[in-house]
Motif scaffolding. Structure first.
Motif, PDB file in Angstrom:
ATOM      1  N   SER A  14      -5.710 -17.284  35.850  1.00 39.97           N
ATOM      2  CA  SER A  14      -5.811 -15.856  35.547  1.00 39.97           C
ATOM      3  C   SER A  14      -6.929 -15.581  34.538  1.00 39.97           C
ATOM      4  O   SER A  14      -7.562 -14.526  34.582  1.00 39.97           O
ATOM      5  CB  SER A  14      -4.479 -15.318  35.027  1.00 39.97           C
ATOM      6  OG  SER A  14      -4.085 -16.010  33.861  1.00 39.97           O
ATOM      7  N   LEU A  17     -10.329 -14.465  35.875  1.00 37.58           N
ATOM      8  CA  LEU A  17     -10.566 -13.062  36.223  1.00 37.58           C
ATOM      9  C   LEU A  17     -11.316 -12.337  35.114  1.00 37.58           C
ATOM     10  O   LEU A  17     -12.153 -11.487  35.394  1.00 37.58           O
ATOM     11  CB  LEU A  17      -9.251 -12.339  36.513  1.00 37.58           C
ATOM     12  CG  LEU A  17      -8.694 -12.535  37.908  1.00 37.58           C
ATOM     13  CD1 LEU A  17      -7.326 -11.867  38.031  1.00 37.58           C
ATOM     14  CD2 LEU A  17      -9.631 -12.002  38.961  1.00 37.58           C
ATOM     15  N   SER A  18     -11.013 -12.660  33.891  1.00 39.61           N
ATOM     16  CA  SER A  18     -11.722 -11.984  32.799  1.00 39.61           C
ATOM     17  C   SER A  18     -13.042 -12.668  32.471  1.00 39.61           C
ATOM     18  O   SER A  18     -14.016 -12.007  32.142  1.00 39.61           O
ATOM     19  CB  SER A  18     -10.841 -11.901  31.548  1.00 39.61           C
ATOM     20  OG  SER A  18     -10.473 -13.194  31.132  1.00 39.61           O
ATOM     21  N   SER A  21     -15.144 -12.754  36.490  1.00 38.44           N
ATOM     22  CA  SER A  21     -14.596 -11.818  37.474  1.00 38.44           C
ATOM     23  C   SER A  21     -15.496 -11.641  38.699  1.00 38.44           C
ATOM     24  O   SER A  21     -14.998 -11.597  39.830  1.00 38.44           O
ATOM     25  CB  SER A  21     -14.297 -10.469  36.830  1.00 38.44           C
ATOM     26  OG  SER A  21     -15.470  -9.906  36.296  1.00 38.44           O
ATOM     27  N   VAL A  24     -14.996 -14.592  40.988  1.00 41.42           N
ATOM     28  CA  VAL A  24     -13.680 -14.579  41.629  1.00 41.42           C
ATOM     29  C   VAL A  24     -13.633 -13.501  42.706  1.00 41.42           C
ATOM     30  O   VAL A  24     -13.121 -13.725  43.813  1.00 41.42           O
ATOM     31  CB  VAL A  24     -12.560 -14.374  40.587  1.00 41.42           C
ATOM     32  CG1 VAL A  24     -11.204 -14.207  41.269  1.00 41.42           C
ATOM     33  CG2 VAL A  24     -12.522 -15.537  39.612  1.00 41.42           C
ATOM     34  N   ILE A  35      -4.228 -16.741  42.358  1.00 39.73           N
ATOM     35  CA  ILE A  35      -4.400 -16.662  40.902  1.00 39.73           C
ATOM     36  C   ILE A  35      -3.124 -17.196  40.252  1.00 39.73           C
ATOM     37  O   ILE A  35      -2.047 -16.622  40.419  1.00 39.73           O
ATOM     38  CB  ILE A  35      -4.643 -15.202  40.437  1.00 39.73           C
ATOM     39  CG1 ILE A  35      -5.788 -14.551  41.232  1.00 39.73           C
ATOM     40  CG2 ILE A  35      -4.871 -15.151  38.947  1.00 39.73           C
ATOM     41  CD1 ILE A  35      -7.143 -15.153  40.991  1.00 39.73           C
ATOM     42  N   LEU A  45      -5.193 -12.693  45.695  1.00 43.44           N
ATOM     43  CA  LEU A  45      -6.287 -11.729  45.734  1.00 43.44           C
ATOM     44  C   LEU A  45      -7.025 -11.928  47.051  1.00 43.44           C
ATOM     45  O   LEU A  45      -7.441 -13.034  47.376  1.00 43.44           O
ATOM     46  CB  LEU A  45      -7.229 -11.957  44.540  1.00 43.44           C
ATOM     47  CG  LEU A  45      -8.387 -10.999  44.351  1.00 43.44           C
ATOM     48  CD1 LEU A  45      -7.871  -9.584  44.095  1.00 43.44           C
ATOM     49  CD2 LEU A  45      -9.263 -11.461  43.186  1.00 43.44           C
TER      50      LEU A  45
END
Length: 152
Positions: A14, A17-18, A21, A24, A35, A45
């Motif tokens: 996860s 994602l930050s 991003s 991903v 994820i 996703l």
């Protein structure tokens, strides 16, 4: 049964994602991304196109199960009742269409490749639509090559 039956599934954390991003999201446009999270169940996703394909395959599965549970008439006649566009096909083509759809659905379900069944369904539906519009299998009359035509 897992939602992800995709041979190209990538697993990402996860935190990716930050931190990454764009990367991903680019992966999710190409294939399903699982994820993982420390605090919960993994999430999936995928593109809207992939989600729509899964939904269409599930709908086809529901339709085929409904058709096979009925025991009146032939498979082709039961499928034509479920898919009315099949009535535009000849009786022989209805039988071929019914078997092709079942075969393609079985291939899709066993491989997780929804496009196999969806492409077969779309191909037959478009064929029926073309026949209903007046297009047929009659040979096309082609102009003879090098034949001069008078100008109007």
């Amino acid at each position: 049964m897992a939602l992800i039956n995709d041979f190209q599934t990538t697993t990402r954390r996860s935190s990716d994602l930050s931190k990454h991003s764009a990367e991903v999201f680019a992966e999710a446009e190409d294939h399903t991304v699982k994820i993982t999270r420390r605090d919960g169940e993994p999430l999936v996703l995928m593109s809207q196109r992939a989600a729509d394909a899964h939904a269409a395959l599930l709908q086809l599965a529901a339709d085929l199960i409904t058709v096979t549970l009925d025991d009146e008439g032939t498979l082709a006649s039961r499928m034509a009742d479920r898919f009315p566009w099949m009535f535009a096909l000849s009786t022989a083509d209805q039988a071929i269409c019914a078997q092709d759809l079942v075969d393609a659905a079985r291939a899709s379900f066993s491989t997780g490749q929804s496009h196999l069944a969806i492409a077969e369904l779309t191909s037959w539906r478009e064929t029926a639509t073309a026949i209903a519009a007046g297009l047929s299998t009659r040979p096309v009359e082609w102009l003879v090559e090098n034949e001069l035509v008078e100008r109007p």
